[in-house]
Design an enzyme around this catalytic site. Structure first.
Site, PDB file in Angstrom:
ATOM      1  CG  ASP A 189      -1.979   1.121   1.058  1.00  0.00           C
ATOM      2  OD1 ASP A 189      -2.978   0.855   0.365  1.00  0.00           O
ATOM      3  OD2 ASP A 189      -1.782   2.238   1.583  1.00  0.00           O
TER       4      ASP A 189
HETATM    5  N1  LIG Z   1       3.185   3.609 -12.382  1.00  0.00           N
HETATM    6  C1  LIG Z   1       3.255   4.239 -11.180  1.00  0.00           C
HETATM    7  N2  LIG Z   1       2.281   4.016 -10.263  1.00  0.00           N
HETATM    8  C2  LIG Z   1       2.431   4.651  -9.081  1.00  0.00           C
HETATM    9  C3  LIG Z   1       3.473   5.538  -8.774  1.00  0.00           C
HETATM   10  N3  LIG Z   1       3.276   5.987  -7.505  1.00  0.00           N
HETATM   11  C4  LIG Z   1       2.155   5.382  -7.027  1.00  0.00           C
HETATM   12  N4  LIG Z   1       1.660   4.572  -7.985  1.00  0.00           N
HETATM   13  C5  LIG Z   1       0.482   3.715  -7.930  1.00  0.00           C
HETATM   14  C6  LIG Z   1       0.849   2.333  -7.449  1.00  0.00           C
HETATM   15  C7  LIG Z   1      -0.453   1.837  -6.902  1.00  0.00           C
HETATM   16  O1  LIG Z   1      -1.172   1.218  -7.970  1.00  0.00           O
HETATM   17  C8  LIG Z   1      -1.163   3.114  -6.476  1.00  0.00           C
HETATM   18  C9  LIG Z   1      -1.160   3.225  -4.956  1.00  0.00           C
HETATM   19  O2  LIG Z   1      -2.439   2.881  -4.489  1.00  0.00           O
HETATM   20  P1  LIG Z   1      -2.626   1.560  -3.591  1.00  0.00           P
HETATM   21  O3  LIG Z   1      -1.385   1.276  -2.818  1.00  0.00           O
HETATM   22  O4  LIG Z   1      -3.911   1.691  -2.866  1.00  0.00           O
HETATM   23  O5  LIG Z   1      -2.731   0.385  -4.656  1.00  0.00           O
HETATM   24  P2  LIG Z   1      -3.904   0.138  -5.704  1.00  0.00           P
HETATM   25  O6  LIG Z   1      -5.204   0.575  -5.166  1.00  0.00           O
HETATM   26  O7  LIG Z   1      -3.489   0.694  -7.028  1.00  0.00           O
HETATM   27  O8  LIG Z   1      -3.876  -1.443  -5.856  1.00  0.00           O
HETATM   28  P3  LIG Z   1      -4.035  -2.527  -4.666  1.00  0.00           P
HETATM   29  O9  LIG Z   1      -4.691  -1.864  -3.519  1.00  0.00           O
HETATM   30  O10 LIG Z   1      -2.648  -2.997  -4.358  1.00  0.00           O
HETATM   31  O11 LIG Z   1      -4.868  -3.607  -5.318  1.00  0.00           O
HETATM   32  O12 LIG Z   1      -0.422   4.203  -6.974  1.00  0.00           O
HETATM   33  C10 LIG Z   1       4.470   5.757  -9.779  1.00  0.00           C
HETATM   34  O13 LIG Z   1       5.427   6.517  -9.605  1.00  0.00           O
HETATM   35  N5  LIG Z   1       4.329   5.078 -10.952  1.00  0.00           N
END
Ligand SMILES: Nc1nc2c(ncn2[C@H]2C[C@H](O)[C@@H](COP(=O)(O)OP(=O)(O)OP(=O)(O)O)O2)c(=O)[nH]1
Length: 216
Positions: free
Chosen positions: A82
């Site tokens: 996260d």
């Molecule tokens: N491509 C890219 N993504 C980034 C960067 N910084 C943050 N992110 C993305 C990665 C994660 O998908 C998102 C952070 O949100 P979360 O940790 O809640 O994950 P997310 O909801 O996307 O997926 P998950 O909860 O793990 O199923 O932001 C970056 O520099 N490059």
């Protein structure tokens, strides 16, 4: 030592790409963990609790349900992550819409923020009581990010590309957002969403060697 099936408990394409490029073939199994139930003011604790919740939810699901890509759910390494951005004392996840992304960039330009990513790794081989009470490690990695003095026109154009809407912190370091990051202090993959050196350290602590991922 043979590495168990590696499971990424995340829907994040960025995290999947990081593992793929590192030669780690992961089974993608996003969690249904309700992040809204966790309200904490300390960024370090928040990302660790959320990462653990995601990994535990998937580990429990796999121990209770069959999965076509997972022959033995009691021999898995489940990784949950996260990420949030802490800036001006405020914790930010992904922006809810373009308007919020613009507003956040107007506040963060020219400033320094800290990108926190929690990592939870669960080894289901050590499942003691029929639940996901297995050997697990939970760590947090922090990277300082120095944002450029971008113009309002650049902010509007960047948000219009849609890239920042999928990112905690409203930028993709390896994407167009990299144009607006003057420098970082610390791990760069941590900013993208999963610290590869920290993952190596956690695997080592659990008795695994990343080199084993590359053995045929
Ligand atoms: N491509 C890219 N993504 C980034 C960067 N910084 C943050 N992110 C993305 C990665 C994660 O998908 C998102 C952070 O949100 P979360 O940790 O809640 O994950 P997310 O909801 O996307 O997926 P998950 O909860 O793990 O199923 O932001 C970056 O520099 N490059």
């Amino acid at each position: 030592m043979k590495i168990p099936t590696f499971v990424l408990a995340s829907a994040s394409p960025a995290r999947r790409r990081l593992l793929e490029n590192a030669g780690i073939q992961a089974v993608i199994c996003p969690s249904d963990f309700d992040e809204a139930q966790i309200q904490m003011r300390d960024a370090n604790n928040l990302v660790q609790v959320l990462a653990e919740g995601k990994a535990e939810a998937v580990a429990k699901f796999l121990l209770a349900n069959s999965h076509p890509q997972i022959p033995n759910p009691k021999s898995c390494l489940v990784l949950g992550c996260d990420s949030i951005l802490l800036i001006d004392g405020e914790i930010h996840g992904k922006p809810k819409d373009a308007e919020e992304a613009i507003s956040r960039w107007q506040k963060m330009r020219g400033k320094v923020g800290e990108l926190y990513t929690g990592h939870a790794l669960i080894d289901t081989r050590f499942d003691d009581f029929g639940e996901a009470r297995s050997r697990s490690l939970i760590r947090c990695q922090v990277t300082k990010v120095h944002f450029a003095e971008v113009t309002s026109r650049q902010i509007a154009a960047y948000v219009a590309t849609g890239e920042p809407l999928a990112c905690a912190g409203c930028f993709a370091l390896e994407g167009k957002g990299g144009l607006f990051v003057e420098k970082i202090e610390g791990c760069h993959t941590n900013v993208i969403g999963l610290s590869l050196p920290l993952l190596r350290q956690m695997l080592t602590e659990m008795g695994y060697d990343v080199a084993d991922f590359w053995q045929s």
